[in-house]
Design a protein around this motif. Sequence first.
Motif, PDB file in Angstrom:
ATOM      1  N   CYS A  73       3.791  47.055  45.127  1.00 22.45           N
ATOM      2  CA  CYS A  73       4.895  47.842  45.671  1.00 22.45           C
ATOM      3  C   CYS A  73       5.883  48.192  44.563  1.00 22.45           C
ATOM      4  O   CYS A  73       6.291  47.323  43.784  1.00 22.45           O
ATOM      5  CB  CYS A  73       5.595  47.060  46.776  1.00 22.45           C
TER       6      CYS A  73
ATOM      7  N   CYS B 196       9.575  46.335  46.143  1.00 23.25           N
ATOM      8  CA  CYS B 196       9.783  44.881  46.183  1.00 23.25           C
ATOM      9  C   CYS B 196       8.750  44.100  45.375  1.00 23.25           C
ATOM     10  O   CYS B 196       8.857  42.881  45.262  1.00 23.25           O
ATOM     11  CB  CYS B 196       9.788  44.399  47.640  1.00 23.25           C
TER      12      CYS B 196
ATOM     13  N   HIS C 271       5.668  43.486  46.110  1.00 23.73           N
ATOM     14  CA  HIS C 271       4.630  42.861  46.943  1.00 23.73           C
ATOM     15  C   HIS C 271       3.233  43.362  46.551  1.00 23.73           C
ATOM     16  O   HIS C 271       3.021  44.555  46.335  1.00 23.73           O
ATOM     17  CB  HIS C 271       4.922  43.214  48.417  1.00 23.73           C
TER      18      HIS C 271
ATOM     19  N   CYS D 217       3.937  50.030  51.296  1.00 26.00           N
ATOM     20  CA  CYS D 217       4.126  48.580  51.330  1.00 26.00           C
ATOM     21  C   CYS D 217       4.298  48.105  52.777  1.00 26.00           C
ATOM     22  O   CYS D 217       5.138  48.629  53.509  1.00 26.00           O
ATOM     23  CB  CYS D 217       5.348  48.204  50.505  1.00 26.00           C
TER      24      CYS D 217
ATOM     25  N   CYS E  67       8.131  46.551  52.899  1.00 30.32           N
ATOM     26  CA  CYS E  67       9.383  47.313  52.799  1.00 30.32           C
ATOM     27  C   CYS E  67       9.196  48.832  52.947  1.00 30.32           C
ATOM     28  O   CYS E  67      10.179  49.568  52.965  1.00 30.32           O
ATOM     29  CB  CYS E  67      10.089  47.004  51.472  1.00 30.32           C
TER      30      CYS E  67
HETATM   31 ZN    ZN Z   1       7.604  46.547  49.149  1.00 27.74          ZN
END
Ligand code: ZN
Length: 396
Positions: free
Chosen positions: A11, A14, A16, A27, A30
């Motif tokens: 991501c 964030c 991820h 993502c 988020c």
């Molecule tokens: Zn994210």
Amino acid sequence: MTDSFIRHLACMGCGHAQDDMSTALRCERCGHYMQARYDLDRAAGAIDRDAITASHGGLWRFRRLLPVRDTAAILSLAEGGTPLLPSRQIGASLGMRNLHFKDLSRNPTGSFKDYSASTCVSKARETAVRGIVLVSGGNGSSAFAAYCGVAGIPFHAVTLPGSYDAMRVQLAVYGAIDHRAEGTSVEAGRLARRLAEEHGLIDAGVPANPYRVEGKKVIGYEIAEALGWKAPDRIVCPTAGGTGIMALYKGFTELMALGWVDRMPALDCIQAESCRPIVDAWRTGEPMKGAERPDSIAVGLLSAKPEAGPHVVDIMRRTGGAGTIVSDDEIRAAQLQLARHEGLLVEPSSAAALAGLRRLRAEGRIAVDETVVLMLTGSGLKGTELLLPHLAAVAG
Ligand SMILES: [Zn+2]
């Protein structure tokens, strides 16, 4: 199975890490857009760049650095492998010694979008998606229409006002469903999201789809390869949403991690006078504002409020790139010059790269000895209606 070094999607918001075999392109935590990550340490020891060069193929020569795991899912129409042409006349006329054109019009559907359509549709086959929708000024839709047609994947094109006849003809002939959007790319994006929900489609739009960036990053690989595995000083990019700049940045970042090139080129952004959100944000340092009335003969440059705009501005800053805007008259003049002095009949969005280079030279941003590459994104045969006045000029 293939020997791709892909690890996962990361991501850009964030951080991820998400499985690339999931069909979610944003993502899950988020909602931000994602990019593919590879095991470049292992790839550096395992891949021989000279063997790739010796293989004389196209995009999928680089398949170990592309995101498809199952070789059987790869759908290639012989995209990529396009030439980097040294300027014959225009460079000298601008007082430049090392000007090159990356001629991306020599692709299956006539534009650079075939790189990204090939990677996206291949990944769509691998992950068994039910259908694809895409907002596009035309080239992207033409490319997806061809690849989805061959793959048997239903494709819904949301085309922006001003798309050229030839692009709509391509959609019809390749068998896509053509939804004509009213208004700007913002309204078109809304229509695409509605279609995606109604029909269970993947929205392949910029920049939410990491696999588009993966295809286009190979353009950067090819430029470095053609220069003997060296980065040029700068690459001049006609820009709408900014995926091209994001992809080149990602491509050269990977090449540096692999130890195949030793530096990052400056990435310059050229936009249309009426649609310049990224250039304005770069110039003013203020948050990006959307264009209110985007309107240009270069329909490929019209993205009113690009989601990745702030990221693109950041890349321009980091690479020492510059931004400038061009008018339709400048684009028309550049289009004729490329045809008559270089034998390159390109679409208006591509000619904008030359018009932008002229401005950057006039602004004193480019030195005589710099190695400069212009991205010529698509064929001028896509917008012949714009060229008809020349018929009258040569008649009789
Ligand atoms: Zn994210």
